[in-house]
Write a protein that holds these residues in place. Sequence first.
Motif, PDB file in Angstrom:
ATOM      1  N   ASN A   1      66.808  97.452   7.149  1.00  0.00           N
ATOM      2  CA  ASN A   1      65.769  97.815   6.382  1.00  0.00           C
ATOM      3  C   ASN A   1      65.867  99.455   6.262  1.00  0.00           C
ATOM      4  N   ILE A   2      64.930  99.997   5.277  1.00  0.00           N
ATOM      5  CA  ILE A   2      65.074 101.398   4.884  1.00  0.00           C
ATOM      6  C   ILE A   2      63.698 101.907   5.239  1.00  0.00           C
ATOM      7  N   LEU A   3      63.744 103.102   6.033  1.00  0.00           N
ATOM      8  CA  LEU A   3      62.256 103.528   6.490  1.00  0.00           C
ATOM      9  C   LEU A   3      62.082 104.791   5.544  1.00  0.00           C
ATOM     10  N   ASP A   4      60.620 104.853   5.481  1.00  0.00           N
ATOM     11  CA  ASP A   4      60.362 106.292   4.748  1.00  0.00           C
ATOM     12  C   ASP A   4      59.234 106.933   5.551  1.00  0.00           C
ATOM     13  N   ASN A   5      59.267 108.215   5.721  1.00  0.00           N
ATOM     14  CA  ASN A   5      58.361 109.061   6.242  1.00  0.00           C
ATOM     15  C   ASN A   5      57.213 109.691   5.152  1.00  0.00           C
ATOM     16  N   GLY A   6      56.188 109.400   5.463  1.00  0.00           N
ATOM     17  CA  GLY A   6      54.895 109.966   4.482  1.00  0.00           C
ATOM     18  C   GLY A   6      53.835 110.475   5.456  1.00  0.00           C
ATOM     19  N   GLY A   7      53.574 111.775   5.377  1.00  0.00           N
ATOM     20  CA  GLY A   7      52.633 112.333   6.339  1.00  0.00           C
ATOM     21  C   GLY A   7      53.114 111.815   7.734  1.00  0.00           C
TER      22      GLY A   7
END
Length: 757
Positions: free
Chosen positions: A332-338
Amino acid sequence: MNTGRILTVWGLTGLILSACNNRQHNGTTDSLAIRQQYAESPVLTAAQSLEKIEVEDGFTVQLVAAEPMVVVPVAMTFDERGRLWVAEMTGYMPDTVGTGEDARNGRIVILEDTTGDGAMDKRTVFVDSLVLPRALSIAGNGLLVAEPPKLWHYEISGDHAGKKTLVDSLFTTGGNVEHQPNGLLRAMDNWIYNAKSDKRYRYDGGRWLKEETHFRGQWGISQDSYGRLFYNNNSENLLGDYFSPGLGAGNPNQRKVDGYDENIVPDNKVYPLRPNTGVNRGYMKGVLDDSLRLVNFTAACGPLVYRGGLYGAAFEGNAFVAEPSANLIKRNILDNGGYAVKGRQAYKGKEFLASTDERFRPVNLHLGPDGTMYVLDMYRGIIQHKTYLTPYLKGEIGARSLTQPLNCGRIYRVVPAKSNPQPVKITGNLVAFLDDANGWVRDKAQQLIADGQDKQWVPALQARLRDLSKPIGAMHALWALEGLHALTLADVQPLLEQTTDALLRSQAIAVLPAVINSGNRAVVAQTLEKLMADSVQAPTATLVLPALRKTDAAAAARLLQQAWQTYPNSKVMAGAVISNVKDKEAQLLAAVEAWNPDTTLIIRRQLKKVLTDIANRRKSNMDEALLKEYPRGNLIFKTVCQTCHGADGEGIQSLAPPLNHSELVTGKKERLIAIVLYGLTGPVQVNGKLYKAPEINGDMPGLISNDEFSDADIAQLLSFIRNAWGNKSDKVIEKEIQQVKEKYKGRVKSFTMEELK
C-alpha cells in the motif's frame, strides 16, 4: 493469530458445499476442474516453496532460515549485533481439537548469520518450555516475552535467560490464542505498544511502567518514520493513527477518539495466485470470485511500514500487509496530508508478493538491520484455532491430511535483485546512527541510548537538535533526550517555532508533557495558544492539554475553550477536546449549548454520544449475583466474546457490534441460539443501525463444532449476556440449545439477517 476467520484448505467437502459450482473462469475452466487441479497440498521443502513465490520486478526473495533452524515462527526482533530473536509457537493447534496446546514446548531462539551470506547458520535456545509464546522485545537490558496470560522480562546472560521478572500478570485477560495482545513494539516515544490491547509499557529507572492507551488492531503492529502506529484486523487492510500514540487516551468514557484507529486503506481487495476455497465462508456468494480466489482480506495481519532506505524512494513509507489465507503480501502507498494519513493499494489485479504454495503462511513482517523486509512463514496447513473450527473445515483437513507436519517454519527476506545487503551493527557514536537511512538502525540507536541511561550523549543530542536539515534524525534526537530524562523546554522551543516541517513541529508538541513544569508553564501556555491557530497543529496541541493542567489548570481550561470554540465542527478536534474532560462531559455540553444553540455542531453531537454511553454503563447490572449464577457463562464470554464485543458489551470498532441493548441478544431465544451455534454473516442490524464491513468484521463464527463447550455451557453464556450490562431477559436452558440443534441438524453455513427475519 490474525486468523480467527480463516483456514485456507479445501477438498471434497468444499466441492459439495461450494456455492460457486460450475461457474466459468475465462470461459473455459470451470470450478470443478480448478478444484481437481489443486486437489492436493504437498509439503514442500524450503527450496521448493521458494520457487512458488512471485515477487515484484526488481526484487528477489531469499531464504534466511528454515526447519530445523527455526520452527513455527510467529514474532521476531533483532539485536544491535544483527542477530535474529524468534518466538516459536510450537504448540499451536497440534490437531483439529487442539490436543496438547498447553504443552510447554514453545521457545525463544537466537539465530545468527556467521558467514555474511544472509542465511542463518547458528541457533541458540534462549529460553524454552514456554506455552504459546506470542511476542518479544529487547528492552531494559533484557528481553520481554509475552506468554499468556503473563508478560515476563528475562535478563540476558550470555545468550541465555537470567533473572525472570513479572511485568504484567494480566497481559492477556480473556480471549483465545487468536485474540490476545501481541506486538511489543518499541515506538519512537520510548513506550512499548501492542495490538489487540489498550495497554502500553516502559522500562524506567529499574521499574516497569504500565499505562492505558488506545485499543489497537488484532495481530501485528508497526510505526512510520514519525512514530505513528499502524495495525489492522483480519478483514481490514490497514488501520492507524494520525497522532503520537501516547496522547488522547485519558478519558475512559470516550469510546473512540478521532484521529486514532482510522481506516487508512479502505480498499480490502486481494489478488491471490491460486484458488482459496478453504476460507471459512468460501462456499458463500461473493467470498470467492469465478476462479475460486479470495476477493477480500480475511486474515490481514503483521503490517510493516517500510523505512529501510534500500528499496528506493517509491517504496519508502509504503505499508505492507500479510494475508496468510491467500498466501500473499500486499503493498500500500501512504500519503500525508495535513495531519491525516491516507492510503491506496499499489496495484490493481496483482500483489507485491504471492505464492502458489498453499502452506506458505506469512503471519508477520519486520524491518531488518540490513534494510530489507523479513517475512515470517509459519508454513503449515492448519492456521484456524479450534474455537472457530467448523465441520466443513475439519472435513477439509481430514481429506487433505493438513494436520501434519507441525515442525516446519521459514523466514525470508525480500532484497533488491542481485544484491546481498549486510546488517548494520551499531557501535561507537550512537548519535550518528540517528540519521541513518534505515529506520531500524535509527530506532535501535535511540533505544540503546535510552536503555543505557548514559548522560554522555546529552551534549551531542542537543547539538543534533539544532540541525533541522534532516527532520527525522532530529525527531529521534528529541525522543532520545526524553528517554534520558534530559530534555528541556529550551531544547524543544526552536522545533515548536520552526514552520518548515509540520511533522517535526507535531513531534515537538507531543513531547511537551515530558518538559512542562511550574517554572515554564506560562511559556508553554503562550506557545500552545499560538499553535491553536494552526489547524494542522491544533489537534496535537489540544491533546497535550492534560499535561499542562497538572501545573496550570486555569490556562489549560482557557485553551480548551479556545479549541472547541475555534473548531466546533471538526471531528478530530471534538475528539481531542473530549479526551480532556473525563467525568466533566455534562458541564462541557452545557457550556457549548450556552455558547451556541446549534444542535448540529459536531462537538455537541459527540458529547451527547459520550453521555449516552456513560448512562448505558451506569445501567449495567454486572453484579456479583450474576457472576455467581453464571460463572461458566462469564468465563466463556471473556474467552470467546469479549475480545470482539468488549468487556462492557458495547462492541469494538472494526470488530463487532454491541451486545448491550441488542434485540438480537434480548429478543427471541431461538434466534440468539442459532446465531451463537452457527454464526452470523453481516451486514447486521442492531437497534436500527446497520453494521457492515469495514465498520465491523463481516463474520461471526459459530460454536456448533467446538467440543470444548457443552450445551449447558452455551446456555450459561447466553443467559449471562441476556442479563449483563443493561440487558434483562429470561434465561436460556440446556433443552432449548438441544432443540435448536435438532431443528438445524446438518447445517454448516452461518445465518444471515435475512434468514433470521
